[in-house]
Structures are given as structure tokens and as C-alpha cells.
Design a protein around this motif. Structure first.
Motif: not given
Length: 118
Positions: A15-16, A19, A30, A32-34, A37-39
């Protein structure tokens, strides 16, 4: 009946790293970041980065996310190359526009697309 595209999502392994690619390499925001799930906001279209499903390099076919360059497609290719993006070939020109394919940090198929000059 569908009234539009709500989001497009792609699987990611890291993920990192994903992103960072979409934010720093492509210059997108970005939203949202998790960890799962990131958007990413691509000029109003949400690209979901889905860490819950395994990503694997494309073996051909499947979805492709096309991005419209800010300037000329050739300038955008040069800029992305300077950031380490590798392109499978050169810009190809067609009656319906120009394209050049590449992959994101997770092996998902992307491309730059510029409509024909009118």
C-alpha cells in the motif's frame, strides 16, 4: 441503469509503495489512506487501491486506467521516465488519439491517452 463511474479500483501488494507512486510519481491527490484501502482523486474520479486482494503483474487483457496528461503526451512521458517509470514502448498514434502504456508500482496496466488534435 448506470449513471456514471463511481470509482475504479486496482489491487496492490504494498500500500505505501502504491500510494507513493500515485501521489509522487503521477502527481495525484490522496483522498484517504489506510493499510487495506486508499483512495486517489484523479480529477474527480476515485481510484481505489485495494490491499485486500493480491496483485500480480498483468498477463494481458483486463482493465486499464487511462490518464490524460497535463501537457503534451511526449512531455509527460519524459517527466515520468525521469521519475523511474518504464514504458513498454513509444507513444503510438491512432485516428482516435495517442497512447503509451506503462504499469504502476504494483504491475497494474496504466496508460497515457491524448485525444486527436482537432
Amino acid at each position: 441503469m448506470a449513471s456514471g463511474v463511481a470509482a475504479v479500483w486496482v489491487p496492490v501488494s504494498d500500500m505505501q509503495r502504491a500510494v507513493t507512486f500515485y501521489r509522487d510519481t503521477l502527481g495525484l491527490t490522496v483522498a484517504s489512506e489506510d493499510d487495506e484501502w486508499s483512495e486517489i482523486d484523479a480529477n474527480g474520479l476515485r481510484i481505489g487501491l485495494n490491499g485486500r486482494e493480491s496483485a500480480s503483474p498483468s498477463s494481458g487483457g483486463g482493465a486499464v486506467v487511462s490518464f490524460q496528461p497535463d501537457g503534451s503526451i511526449e512531455d509527460e512521458v519524459a517527466d515520468l521516465r525521469s521519475k523511474g517509470v518504464e514504458f513498454a514502448g513509444d507513444v503510438s498514434e491512432h485516428p482516435w488519439g495517442k497512447i503509451v502504456p506503462f504499469q504502476d508500482s504494483e504491475g497494474n496496466d496504466l496508460q497515457l491517452y491524448a485525444p486527436p488534435q482537432g
